[in-house]
Design a protein around this motif. Structure first.
Motif, short mmCIF file in Angstrom:
data_model
loop_
_atom_site.label_atom_id
_atom_site.label_comp_id
_atom_site.label_asym_id
_atom_site.label_seq_id
_atom_site.Cartn_x
_atom_site.Cartn_y
_atom_site.Cartn_z
N UNK A 1 8.58 -5.46 4.11
CA UNK A 1 7.35 -5.96 3.51
C UNK A 1 7.62 -6.66 2.19
N UNK B 1 0.19 4.14 0.78
CA UNK B 1 -0.03 5.05 1.91
C UNK B 1 0.89 4.71 3.08
N UNK B 2 1.47 3.48 3.08
CA UNK B 2 2.42 3.15 4.15
C UNK B 2 3.66 4.03 4.03
N UNK C 1 2.78 7.48 5.02
CA UNK C 1 2.72 7.59 6.48
C UNK C 1 4.12 7.73 7.06
N UNK D 1 8.26 -11.11 8.41
CA UNK D 1 6.82 -10.87 8.44
C UNK D 1 6.23 -11.33 7.11
N UNK E 1 -0.35 -9.62 5.46
CA UNK E 1 -0.83 -8.70 4.43
C UNK E 1 0.08 -7.49 4.34
N UNK F 1 -0.90 -4.91 13.99
CA UNK F 1 -2.12 -4.20 13.62
C UNK F 1 -3.21 -5.14 13.09
N UNK F 2 -2.82 -6.21 12.39
CA UNK F 2 -3.80 -7.12 11.82
C UNK F 2 -4.64 -7.83 12.86
N UNK G 1 -1.76 -2.62 4.36
CA UNK G 1 -1.86 -1.45 5.21
C UNK G 1 -2.95 -1.56 6.26
N UNK G 2 -4.06 -2.19 5.93
CA UNK G 2 -5.12 -2.31 6.92
C UNK G 2 -4.89 -3.49 7.84
N UNK G 3 -3.90 -4.30 7.52
CA UNK G 3 -3.52 -5.41 8.37
C UNK G 3 -4.54 -6.52 8.36
N UNK H 1 0.83 -1.19 0.00
CA UNK H 1 0.00 0.00 0.00
C UNK H 1 0.87 1.26 0.00
N UNK I 1 -3.12 3.20 7.49
CA UNK I 1 -1.73 3.07 7.03
C UNK I 1 -0.79 2.67 8.16
N UNK I 2 -1.23 1.72 9.00
CA UNK I 2 -0.33 1.20 10.03
C UNK I 2 0.66 0.26 9.38
N UNK I 3 1.89 0.24 9.90
CA UNK I 3 2.89 -0.67 9.34
C UNK I 3 2.52 -2.09 9.76
N UNK I 4 2.14 -2.94 8.82
CA UNK I 4 1.58 -4.24 9.21
C UNK I 4 2.61 -5.16 9.84
N UNK I 5 3.90 -4.89 9.62
CA UNK I 5 4.93 -5.80 10.14
C UNK I 5 5.44 -5.36 11.50
N UNK I 6 4.95 -4.24 12.01
CA UNK I 6 5.44 -3.74 13.30
C UNK I 6 4.31 -3.82 14.33
N UNK J 1 -7.32 -0.04 15.58
CA UNK J 1 -6.33 0.39 14.58
C UNK J 1 -6.36 1.90 14.43
#
Lengths: 310, 377
Positions: free
Chosen positions: A223, A200-201, A204, A302, A305, B138-139, A308-310, A198, B92-97, B146
């Motif tokens: 990622x 937007x990451x 951000x 990791x 997904x 975050x997931x 971005x929305x996880x 994404x 836009x949260x960092x999904x891996x953190x 979130x």
């Protein structure tokens, strides 16, 4: 669990056997699988098993020379330096080629994410080598970079070099060919992985004060890493089974004596099917070892997904 | 958490514009924001509000104008040097953190000492009540959680300006109300300056100190929630502000700021909000709650009445939302405090000050409407 058994026993009471089987996914639609299963059995499982069987039936000559009974082919594979060295020769080609293709694809895929004039043309040029066969690539390399090729003639006539550069019929030639044919794969894969992240990451990270290096290292790379591992494996496997270019632009009995060539030679020149099968099986084993290492590394990353929305 | 110290006096947007190719997404946005203000940019999708926010954040370069903070240009700074916090629509949260690493991200980018980062992350987590979730990814969080992480991540930096891009649009109705209060509470307690983009007028009215209504990249009106609610500057803003009855009528006569307008079985006195001359076709805007249903036998207090037939009645808790049709077939929306029978005939009346007369065109209007509508220039 209990509720499941309850349902089953109740179903047993009223529903027919056909219905109960259908509920577990067993019905006439399964028959559609038959052609695929027959195909896989006849053309993959049987020849593969047959090939493995062959490796345990060494020729008498092999047994006399290396001993080891029915394992004689494997003894020969490890003891015969001419054969065994080709494992390292193949790895020496395939690992750097795969690594180079992956690493060079990253910045290019990054740049080509943005819109700009001529993007489509550039993309087409980058991917075009896929459409050329390895033989055509080899032919092109010979004409361009051979002793009497355009490049050497140009450099010699302009007095830049005295001796023609040895760019083909050796390690460099095969490496060039592996890069030309492997890069488009790596680039296409990586750019699709990249487009799955994404945007937007990054935006951000930007608003949080990260400069481009920090954004790449802390957000994009982690990622992208699983995708890079997969891309590396695929390009590695492609490069590891190199055959035509090793013969056409390589040094087939020296530096680029790759495993595929050794297997081909065993079967076509020495008519030793069992040795050829052994080399082919060992090729697979070496590939599996490399893949296992990459997957081991990947398991620490990791893998969820990247939307971005996880 | 201490109120933000990293502040400024004024933020000025001067003729800010952004074009994409030949298309103007944002034209001549002029706005002065004082420290501590909560500004909402409001408009339908495609009106340029997100473009304006991205321009402010530095994610989109301006094509016209400049942005100044206390007289110093910031539009030439890259995004990462502006020191603005931003909350994205999709978080836009960092999904891996993990949650705490997400919140720590901006602090680490500033190379703060480890102890301070730990302290401020803990403060941030406490602020949005997510201490339990600190180690989760975050997931593994719900949408509301979130969203709170995204807000905490932006405000732990004590930014001089917080930008929010429709932060509540992905939440369900109940959570949206809770988070709305939460955002306003954080804004007040931390002394933040906030610019908030939304398409929800209710959200904007309840949160903001001042609203900017945009349409097709152009500012329609800037004002306090009250000003916009009571005196929309044109029918488009009125439409957006809940004036659900927008009817094209003809002007019969004008006396001062009042005009008699009629058509579609309606003939009422209304307030001229823009210019109107006899014979003009005008657009009249009335809120459903301002159209009063007269009880049988009740006198209309000298006002004209509109006769209409009840079509649909919706129960909405304290009141009924009713759709009626005038004798000439014009549909109107009214609020009633008793259940009306579909098919029955009712008499409606409206206070002339609550029926606003606008021109049908939305082109730039002259300044006289400002005096008429009482909107400060």
């Amino acid at each position: 669990m209990t509720s499941a058994t309850n349902t089953a026993s109740r179903a047993h009471g009223s529903a027919s056997l056909k219905h109960r089987l259908a509920e577990r996914g067993i019905d006439t639609k399964l028959l559609l699988l038959v052609p695929a299963i027959v195909f896989a059995l006849l053309l993959f499982v049987y020849p593969f098993a047959y090939g493995i069987g062959l490796t345990f039936q060494p020729l008498a000559a092999t047994q006399d020379q290396w001993g080891g009974g029915f394992l004689s082919n494997y003894v020969a594979f490890f003891r015969d330096a001419f054969i065994f060295d080709s494992v390292w020769l193949t790895l020496k080609l395939a690992l750097p080629a795969a690594l180079f293709n992956v690493l060079v694809s990253i910045p290019i895929a990054f740049k080509l994410r943005n819109k700009f004039r001529g993007k489509r043309l550039l993309q087409t040029l980058l991917v075009l080598p896929i459409t050329l066969g390895t033989v055509l690539t080899a032919q092109g390399l010979l004409i361009f970079a051979g002793r009497q090729g355009w490049l050497n003639r140009f450099l010699m006539e302009n007095g830049i070099i005295d001796q023609p550069l040895a760019l083909v019929n050796n390690y460099i030639g095969v490496m060039l060919s592996l890069i030309i044919s492997g890069f488009p794969f790596a680039y296409l894969l990586i750019s699709s992985y990249l487009s799955g992240i994404d945007p937007s990451l990054e935006a951000a990270a930007k608003t949080l004060g990260a400069n481009w290096k920090q954004r790449f290292r802390r957000v994009t790379l982690p990622l992208l890493a699983p995708g890079l591992a997969t891309t590396f494996i695929l390009t590695f496997v492609l490069a590891f089974s190199v055959f035509p270019s090793a013969r056409l632009v390589g040094d087939a009995s020296g530096d680029t004596r790759v495993l595929a060539l050794m297997a081909y030679r065993a079967f076509s020149e020495q008519l030793d099917y069992s040795m050829a099968s052994t080399i082919a099986i060992m090729m697979g084993v070496v590939e599996l070892i490399v893949i296992a290492f990459v997957f081991l590394g990947r398991s620490f990353l990791y893998k969820g997904s990247t939307g971005g929305k996880g | 958490m201490a109120p933000s110290t990293n502040t400024f006096e004024t933020l000025e947007l001067k003729n800010v514009g952004r074009s994409f190719g030949g298309h103007d997404a944002l034209v001549d946005l002029n706005l002065t924001v004082r420290a501590g203000e909560f500004i909402a940019l409001l408009g339908p999708s495609g009106c340029g509000k997100s473009t304006a926010l991205n321009c402010l954040a530095g994610l989109l370069p301006l094509t016209h104008g400049e942005i100044l903070i206390d007289g110093k240009r910031v539009d030439i700074l890259p995004s990462e040097k502006r020191d603005f916090g931003m909350v994205f629509q999709n978080y836009a949260l960092f999904p891996h953190l993990s949650v705490e690493k997400n919140i720590a991200f901006g602090l680490q980018m500033r190379n703060l000492p480890k102890a301070e980062i730990t302290r401020r992350v803990a403060d941030g987590l406490a602020l949005v009540k997510l201490q339990e979730q600190a180690k989760k990814l975050p997931g593994q969080l719900s949408g509301g959680q979130q969203q709170r992480v995204a807000i905490a991540r932006a405000v732990v930096l004590e930014p001089r300006l917080v930008l929010m891009d429709e932060p509540l649009s992905n939440l369900d109705a109940k959570l949206r109300l809770e988070m709305r209060t939460e955002i306003r509470r954080l804004h007040q307690s931390l002394g933040l300056t906030t610019i908030y983009v939304t398409h929800d007028q209710e959200e904007a009215l309840s949160l903001a100190d001042r609203l900017v209504v945009l349409r097709e990249g152009r500012v329609q009106q800037i004002g306090t929630p009250e000003e916009l609610h009571n005196n929309p500057t044109n029918w488009h803003v009125a439409d957006f502000m809940g004036y659900r009855n927008i009817v094209d009528l003809t002007v019969d006569s004008v006396t001062g700021s009042l005009a008699r307008v009629s058509g579609h079985g309606i003939s009422i006195m209304a307030t001229v909000a823009q210019t109107a001359a006899v014979g003009d076709t005008v657009r009249v805007a009335i809120r459903p709650s301002d159209l009063v249903v007269l009880a049988p036998g009740e006198s209309p207090q000298g006002r004209e009445t509109i006769e209409a037939t009840v079509n649909v009645v919706e129960y909405q808790g304290r009141e009924f939302a009713v759709e009626v049709t005038t004798t000439a077939g014009q549909n109107l929306f009214v609020h009633a405090y008793s259940a009306l029978l579909p098919g029955s005939t009712v008499q409606l009346s409206v206070d002339p000050s609550r029926a606003l007369v606008y021109r049908t065109s939305l082109d730039q209007v002259d300044d006289s409407r400002r005096q008429l509508a009482g909107v400060p220039a």
